[in-house]
Design an enzyme around this catalytic site. Structure first.
Site, PDB file in Angstrom:
ATOM      1  N   SER A 428       0.829  -1.207   0.000  1.00  0.00           N
ATOM      2  CA  SER A 428       0.000   0.000   0.000  1.00  0.00           C
ATOM      3  C   SER A 428       0.861   1.254   0.000  1.00  0.00           C
ATOM      4  CB  SER A 428      -0.904   0.018   1.237  1.00  0.00           C
ATOM      5  OG  SER A 428      -0.107   0.087   2.402  1.00  0.00           O
ATOM      6  N   HIS A 449      -2.896  -3.362  -5.643  1.00  0.00           N
ATOM      7  CA  HIS A 449      -3.226  -2.988  -4.264  1.00  0.00           C
ATOM      8  C   HIS A 449      -4.710  -3.203  -3.990  1.00  0.00           C
ATOM      9  CE1 HIS A 449      -3.762   0.322  -1.032  1.00  0.00           C
ATOM     10  NE2 HIS A 449      -3.567  -0.850  -0.482  1.00  0.00           N
ATOM     11  N   ASN A 499      -4.403   6.370  -0.547  1.00  0.00           N
ATOM     12  CA  ASN A 499      -3.675   6.750   0.672  1.00  0.00           C
ATOM     13  C   ASN A 499      -3.033   8.126   0.559  1.00  0.00           C
ATOM     14  OD1 ASN A 499      -4.450   4.420   1.876  1.00  0.00           O
ATOM     15  ND2 ASN A 499      -2.501   3.362   1.692  1.00  0.00           N
TER      16      ASN A 499
END
Length: 594
Positions: A428, A449, A499
């Protein structure tokens, strides 16, 4: 709770003003709508007529009640009409000049005890109050659009605001069936303060050509459960409005994350302000429409992009944790033969048992038949060593988020896997190219991912490095579609899409608490009620794990070198104290041990 604020004037009858007037009139208040434009006043009346007619059709109110509501809303073009109001709510355009002109005029019109509220979401309430003859009666009342549906109202006090004014307005907000959140006076307050930083970074990500607008929006909707992607939301808010809010935030914070991305200036100066003009990040079929139409940037259908692919019939999944077993379940359900390899046969068997439990729950809920469950389980072969990957067409690693461990694993896969096998990492936040360089075939390595829990989450970020072969990229996109996930393409840089946009937002929320600007509960409520987020930032941090969050924030800070991305000290202190969130029973909040 009854409130003495029975006659309320709303100055400015645009979308927001008309929405506020609608909610007030329905709550039994006498509403005086004021706008210099007769057309705007006419639209506000028409909107109220339409919304109350719908309420009658749905049997929420009677026709008689509807007539009462309509009789309580009167419109005027002169501020003098506000003379007898108990509260005046100003929602004119976001400029000090326009708002100060209204405030100065009201000083000589309304009674000294009348409360004056500004609906600004970006300007300083203190500065507006200081210009008023009675600064103690001035506060901010920030509703969210659409006003009828959105529960959040931010009540903004300046250092000059009288507590009685805040109390009266708080009672009113409760009486409207809304949730008041008390905040101090700084640009963006809570909800927009967190939201616009995130929107700005999404615009910058798009501007850098890191990912397409469709992929950025899909990633945030599917990866975070948000009702809209950031670029579509900027089009809805208005790109010019977003730029104004960000300018105000940046002038106060000097945080580069708030400096408006140049593309916002370019679009707004070209008149491409979003839905209202018919074009912004996307193109719409008419000004004011929500219907997106194809334009030069709309991607071609996936099939046209596929190109040459490699055949994938069997898949190896390395790891024994939740992510590994989740990915193995997803591939087996889609009909692939799966080898699930762990460090020992026992760990592999335990991981398969976890999948059996998950499938049993699906059968109990009627999502799959007992026969389909048995077929799915039969496709999964647990193994105690990676040697079992000798014949797989695609190997996916889901081991610890530690670069050294992943590099050793890829060096092993390089020796075991047959030529032409695709090697994928689920990292990630680590560089995919570093895994690729541990092999003699970096062209076969790519990032896939997945998001936890893998069986439920629809998103897969597909991360190609500068060395990844085209047919490997095309193969993984095709496989992702076959396992019924939504692929988004991104380059090999820290945080990928989700993220990289999510964690700076979470970090900014922590800074708000650290600076005693707002409480955990108020911030969580603001983002759920004002932003449509499924969880507040502190709920999410405690679920993700504070140690995991800190590690991702450190990676982002190291890669982008932006001071605004430095992890909040409060997060570092909590991690150092072993308060890691739900898994330890304590993070930002305390949890009962199970």
């Amino acid at each position: 709770m009854d409130t003495p604020l029975s006659t309320i004037a709303v100055v400015g009858l645009g979308t927001m003003g008309a929405g506020i007037a609608d909610v007030l009139a329905r709550s039994g208040r006498e509403v005086i709508g004021i706008d210099i434009s007769e057309a705007a006043a006419g639209r506000a009346i028409a909107a109220l007529e339409a919304s109350t007619a719908r309420a009658v059709a749905r049997e929420r109110i009677t026709e008689e009640e509807r007539q009462d509501v309509l009789a309580r809303f009167r419109t005027f073009s002169d501020l003098q009409a506000a003379a007898n109001a108990d509260l005046v709510i100003e929602v004119v355009p976001e400029s000090y000049e326009a708002k100060q002109e209204v405030f100065r005029a009201l000083d000589s019109i309304v009674r000294p005890e009348t409360i004056i509220a500004t609906g600004t979401n970006a300007l300083s309430v203190t500065r507006l109050a200081a210009d008023s003859a009675h600064p103690e009666r001035v506060l901010g009342l920030h509703f969210f659009t659409p006003v009828q549906a959105m529960k959040l109202v931010e009540i903004v006090s300046s250092v000059l605001t009288a507590p009685q004014a805040v109390a009266a307005v708080t009672d009113l907000v409760h009486a409207l069936g809304k949730e008041p959140v008390a905040v101090g006076d700084r640009p963006g307050f809570v909800a927009d303060g967190l939201l616009f930083g995130y929107l700005n970074q999404a615009a910058a990500m798009y501007e850098a050509k890191y990912a397409s607008r469709e992929d950025i929006d899909a990633a945030m909707k599917l990866g975070c459960g948000l009702p809209m992607g950031p670029l579509a939301l900027l089009d809805l808010i208005g790109i010019d409005t977003a730029r104004t809010v960000l300018e105000a935030m940046y002038s106060e914070s000097r945080d580069r994350l708030h400096a408006p991305a140049p593309i916002l200036k370019q679009l707004s100066e070209a008149g491409l302000t979003g839905r209202k003009s018919g074009r912004g990040f996307y193109t719409y079929d008419a000004p004011g429409s929500a219907t997106v139409v194809r334009d030069a940037l709309t991607p071609l259908e996936t099939s046209a992009l596929a190109g040459e692919t490699r055949e994938v019939r069997s898949v190896g999944v390395a790891g024994s944790g939740t992510m590994a077993s989740g990915i193995a379940e997803v591939f087996a359900k889609a009909g692939y033969d799966v080898v699930l390899a762990a460090r020992s046969q026992e760990k592999a068997d335990t991981a398969k048992a976890r999948i059996a439990k998950s499938l049993a729950r699906s059968v109990d809920k009627g999502r799959m038949t007992g026969e389909a469950r048995d077929e799915t389980l039969a496709r999964i072969a647990p193994a105690g060593s990676l040697d079992a990957f000798a014949e797989v067409d695609l190997a996916v690693e889901a081991v610890a988020e530690d670069l050294e461990i992943k590099q050793q694993l890829f060096a092993t896969l390089d020796k075991i896997c047959k030529p032409g096998a695709v090697l994928a990492t689920t990292t990630s936040s680590l560089p995919v190219v570093a895994c690729a360089r541990a092999t003699s075939r970096p062209q076969d390595v790519i990032g896939m991912h997945f998001f936890n829990p893998a069986p439920a989450m629809k998103l897969v970020e597909i991360v190609r490095t500068v060395l990844t072969a085209d047919d490997v990229h095309a193969t993984v996109r095709e496989v992702t579609a076959k396992i019924r996930k939504h692929p988004v393409d991104c380059g090999d840089r820290a945080g990928f899409i989700v993220n990289a946009l999510l964690f700076p937002y979470l970090n900014n929320a922590i800074k708000m608490v650290q600076e005693h600007y707002a409480t955990l509960d108020d911030i969580d409520a603001a983002m759920k009620l004002g932003g449509g987020y499924p969880m507040g930032p502190f709920e999410l941090l405690d679920v993700v794990g504070l140690d995991v969050s800190l590690a991702i924030e450190k990676v982002l800070h190291r890669e982008f070198r932006d001071p605004g991305l430095a992890p909040a000290p409060l997060l570092e202190h909590l991690v150092a104290a072993g308060c890691l969130g739900r898994k330890t029973g304590r993070g930002f909040r305390e949890y009962a041990r199970r």
